[in-house]
Design an enzyme around this catalytic site. Sequence first.
Site, PDB file in Angstrom:
ATOM      1  N   LYS A  77       0.862  -1.177   0.000  1.00  0.00           N
ATOM      2  CA  LYS A  77       0.000   0.000   0.000  1.00  0.00           C
ATOM      3  C   LYS A  77       0.893   1.219   0.000  1.00  0.00           C
ATOM      4  CE  LYS A  77      -4.487   0.730   0.289  1.00  0.00           C
ATOM      5  NZ  LYS A  77      -5.530  -0.149  -0.248  1.00  0.00           N
ATOM      6  N   GLY A 179     -22.651   3.343  -3.028  1.00  0.00           N
ATOM      7  CA  GLY A 179     -21.679   3.785  -4.021  1.00  0.00           C
ATOM      8  C   GLY A 179     -21.366   2.645  -4.982  1.00  0.00           C
ATOM      9  N   VAL A 181     -19.673  -0.082  -4.754  1.00  0.00           N
ATOM     10  CA  VAL A 181     -19.839  -1.453  -4.250  1.00  0.00           C
ATOM     11  C   VAL A 181     -21.308  -1.736  -3.945  1.00  0.00           C
ATOM     12  CG1 VAL A 181     -19.214  -3.056  -2.397  1.00  0.00           C
ATOM     13  CG2 VAL A 181     -17.491  -1.491  -3.313  1.00  0.00           C
ATOM     14  N   GLY A 182     -21.925  -0.863  -3.153  1.00  0.00           N
ATOM     15  CA  GLY A 182     -23.283  -1.108  -2.673  1.00  0.00           C
ATOM     16  C   GLY A 182     -24.319  -1.185  -3.784  1.00  0.00           C
TER      17      GLY A 182
END
Length: 370
Positions: A77, A179, A181-182
Amino acid sequence: MDLTYTGGDHLGPTRIIQVREPGIGLEGLLVIDNVAAGPAIGGLRMAADVSLAECARLARAMTLKNAAASLAHGGAKSVLVGDPKMPAANKERLIRGFATALRDCRDYIVGPDMGTDENCMAWVQDETGRAVGLPAELGGIPLDQLGATGWGLFQAIREAAADCELDLDGARVAIQGFGAVGRHAARFLAAEGARIVAVSDSQGGIADPAGLDLEHLLALKRDGRSVTEMTRGTRLSGDAIIDVECDIWIPAARPDVIDEHNVDRLRTRLLAEGANIPVTDAAEARLHERGILALPDFIANAGGVICAAMEYRHLSQSAAFDAIRDKIRSNVRTMLDSAGSAGISPRQAALRLAATRVERAMRLKRWSLY
Ligand code: NAD
């Protein structure tokens, strides 16, 4: 930036690199956690309050997610200090500067994360030749537009449904965060006959036990509006979506939204983690105790990174979606079977599965001490 860090174990991190160019206000970090399986893939996060501890924790999560998905990639990351909404020219200068400083880190492939998008990845690709989540013009697969993570989440739920005696046809679904994903998870679940009984976004939520009009919800989001502007349904404020009675509850917004103080408010049979670390360890243990099946984030929301790994190999969108389906379904099955036979939680089983894969990959290295 806070550089306090006391973690680290036999898996990693293998390298921590700090980048500073005070002249242009560039301050960033890269944590490469583990590269035994191959060059690490992990997002570049831009935010004002990033820290080394957070970066290292997210890098480890990527190691586990990539290993669980059997990708030939380790985990990493990177973080950049800054307001992601700064003027575009300044943002481009910082991201290009950061990418240039990391040009020789050949075992790190940059992906998008909070505060960065496909344009940022195009700048990184231009400087280093190693980025995923690229614009379509550069061979990218638009994973958020297509719903790669929502597709994977749906597959995880489909595989687990029978284990909690759930029929998706008619199942009641509540989704916190509407968003990328949802809303795609909602779309795929509704196509199987599921009823979306509540959704929320940063403005609040809306609920209807008879089922919300999904097309209307999607249209509102397309127009940049809030789900609370629905004309039918009961308005929910704050985190009231936690109290909605349902069969499947999907956190798809922020970290740590379910903790030991609110976990007992949930009235669901299955919780599918679309967001990263949406449930604290204590709350997940409590869910297990209550017999609510929680599908861990790094298994259930791996669709995005699987798609990115397929993009890196120049594979097609349909090959990426097939890979997401196959990998996530097989992982959920392995996780649930081993959790059942060992009498442990799904997360414990998933952690064992992922760590075993990383350790096996490490044993195959020339530098292995195992
Ligand atoms: P997004 O920005 O597209 O959507 C986030 C949604 O959450 C928005 O609708 C926003 O209004 C809503 N939201 C914000 N705060 C909220 C709150 N307090 N209560 C309810 N809703 C709230 O983000 P996304 O890409 O859908 O990602 C959602 C989560 O999933 C993040 O945690 C992200 O790290 C994680 N994730 C995303 C992907 C991916 O492929 N996009 C992959 C893995 C994990």
